[in-house]
Design an enzyme around this catalytic site. Structure first.
Site, PDB file in Angstrom:
ATOM      1  N   PRO A 149      -0.636  46.711  38.255  1.00 20.68           N
ATOM      2  CA  PRO A 149      -0.574  45.983  39.530  1.00 20.68           C
ATOM      3  C   PRO A 149      -1.543  46.575  40.554  1.00 20.68           C
ATOM      4  O   PRO A 149      -1.793  47.777  40.555  1.00 20.68           O
ATOM      5  CB  PRO A 149       0.876  46.183  39.978  1.00 20.68           C
ATOM      6  N   CYS A 150      -2.070  45.719  41.386  1.00 19.83           N
ATOM      7  CA  CYS A 150      -3.007  46.146  42.438  1.00 19.83           C
ATOM      8  C   CYS A 150      -2.213  46.764  43.583  1.00 19.83           C
ATOM      9  O   CYS A 150      -1.410  46.095  44.214  1.00 19.83           O
ATOM     10  CB  CYS A 150      -3.805  44.926  42.923  1.00 19.83           C
ATOM     11  N   GLN A 151      -2.420  48.057  43.834  1.00 19.89           N
ATOM     12  CA  GLN A 151      -1.706  48.752  44.911  1.00 19.89           C
ATOM     13  C   GLN A 151      -2.700  49.525  45.776  1.00 19.89           C
ATOM     14  O   GLN A 151      -3.707  50.019  45.282  1.00 19.89           O
ATOM     15  CB  GLN A 151      -0.704  49.760  44.323  1.00 19.89           C
ATOM     16  N   ASN A 189      -6.926  42.668  36.088  1.00 20.51           N
ATOM     17  CA  ASN A 189      -6.282  42.653  37.398  1.00 20.51           C
ATOM     18  C   ASN A 189      -6.638  41.372  38.143  1.00 20.51           C
ATOM     19  O   ASN A 189      -7.420  40.560  37.658  1.00 20.51           O
ATOM     20  CB  ASN A 189      -6.740  43.879  38.212  1.00 20.51           C
TER      21      ASN A 189
END
Length: 414
Positions: A149-151, A189
């Site tokens: 996940p993009c964090q 992503n």
């Protein structure tokens, strides 16, 4: 074998599909038609190939090596570990390309049940990735895949290294790479990672990949419509090659398929599937919403409703600016689907069936992601939608898989 010359005369594009191929808006395409740059065939209502074949995007499709690439076989058994496996889209594509999964990790219990139900031989490790000790894996791992996940990272004005990203799921994927030392890794992503936090997130990721001893291929946004997927989904793909290997080999991105699949291809027997889509479970609209949605034409959205229904449906949003083109959206049979979300009936991202007034059903969702009909999703109806909506399209994953097999074959023959 596909004969380009004999097929050329048959190729015609709708305005909408051509706009997708050229990454232009429908309004831009219509302006080009008005100016006489492009003309529509009266008989078909579409644009003949000879009007647009000079565009590089069209040329790439016409001269595609798709068939040749999809005949690529592994020179030996290549072992793969997948993280954040979800409902199996990426893993299925990699399997179809000839790669052998020896471990898959996923947190969601329903997704794990799906993986186990469909592939009893897959070694599915359910639970928190942070609790997996990858140093215990005894096999030599050829490739690691997964979509973290993009964090955002916490910068405090400093350049971050591997240890500084602790607590994020990217850190866990990077830790797996560090502990397993695969020859190659592939991470996927959202497109937004390119510009996330003004590009700092991706810069940090690139720096850590370098720190771990991997050469990063220039990341690329892949549009699913080019890979035999009837959906306008985009994913950012990162491929890294271990530095002791990278200088001797080159990764080749997959060629596009020769034409664009639409919802018609997804729902009816033809090039994508041998049968029409089976009936399945699906969400339903409340009675009043169904009454309103009946008035939306194929490919239309809330602005195509009569004004009184626009006001009723949109309420205060009626007076706000912006297109909000996902609201009250009915898909079109003659276009690829909009990107699927984890629910087909959310107001902002409506995915209404092209002909029937209802949200897309589970098997329709699955076909748009190019899952085979015999892939059974476990858990509730909403759990199935979530697994499908979050997946990498199987056909796009397979195209990438063949590129990775070609790369691993080249590494083997060094």
């Amino acid at each position: 074998m596909f004969d380009v010359q004999s097929e050329k005369l048959k190729i015609k594009y709708s305005v909408e599909v051509l706009a997708d191929i050229l990454s232009q808006s429908k309004a831009t395409m219509e302006s080009r038609i008005k100016r006489g740059e492009i003309s529509i065939c009266e008989e078909s209502g579409k644009i003949p190939l000879d009007q647009v074949e000079h565009h590089p995007e069209v040329q790439t499709m016409l001269t595609s090596k798709w068939d040749e690439e999809h005949s690529t076989k592994p020179n030996r058994t290549y072992k793969l570990i997948e993280l954040f496996a979800g409902g199996g889209g990426l893993a299925l594509g990699m399997e179809a390309a000839g790669l052998k999964a020896i471990l898959l990790n996923e947190m969601d219990k329903h997704a794990c049940a799906t993986l186990r139900k469909n592939r009893e031989n897959w070694n599915v490790i359910e639970g928190d990735i942070a609790k997996i000790d990858f140093t215990q894996v005894k096999d030599e791992v050829d490739i690691l895949t997964g979509g973290f996940p993009c964090q955002a990272f916490s910068y405090a004005g400093k350049s971050l290294g591997f240890e500084d990203t602790r607590g994020t799921l990217f850190y866990e994927m990077a830790r797996a790479i560090k502990e397993l030392k695969p020859k190659v890794f592939l991470a996927e992503n959202v497109r937004a990672l390119l510009t996330h936090d003004d590009g700092r997130t991706l810069d940090t990721i690139k720096g850590i990949i370098d720190e771990l001893g991997y050469e990063l291929v220039e990341p690329r946004v892949m549009k699913a419509i080019f890979y035999k997927v009837p959906q306008k989904r985009e994913r950012l793909i990162l491929v890294g090659i271990r530095k002791d290997i990278a200088k001797d080999v080159t990764f080749h991105w997959p060629s596009p398929y020769r034409n664009v699949m639409t919802l018609r291809d997804a729902f009816y027997a033809g090039e994508l599937y041998d049968t029409d889509v089976p009936t399945s479970l699906g969400q339903e609209y409340p009675p009043r919403k169904r009454e309103i949605m009946k008035h939306v034409p194929q490919g239309g959205y809330w602005r195509d409703l009569p004004d009184d229904l626009q006001r009723e449906y949109m309420q205060k949003s009626y007076f706000l600016g912006g297109g909000k083109t996902g609201i009250a959206r009915r898909l079109s049979l003659d276009e690829p689907s909009l990107t699927l979300t984890t629910s087909p009936a959310q107001k902002q991202t409506e995915r209404c069936h092209p002909i029937e007034t209802r949200p897309l059903q589970v098997r329709e969702y699955a076909r748009i992601q190019t899952f085979p009909d015999n892939w059974e999703f476990q858990g509730s109806k909403n759990a199935a939608y979530k697994q499908i909506g979050n997946a990498v399209p199987v056909n796009m994953a397979r195209a990438l898989g063949h590129s990775l097999v070609r790369l691993l074959n080249d590494i083997e023959s060094r």
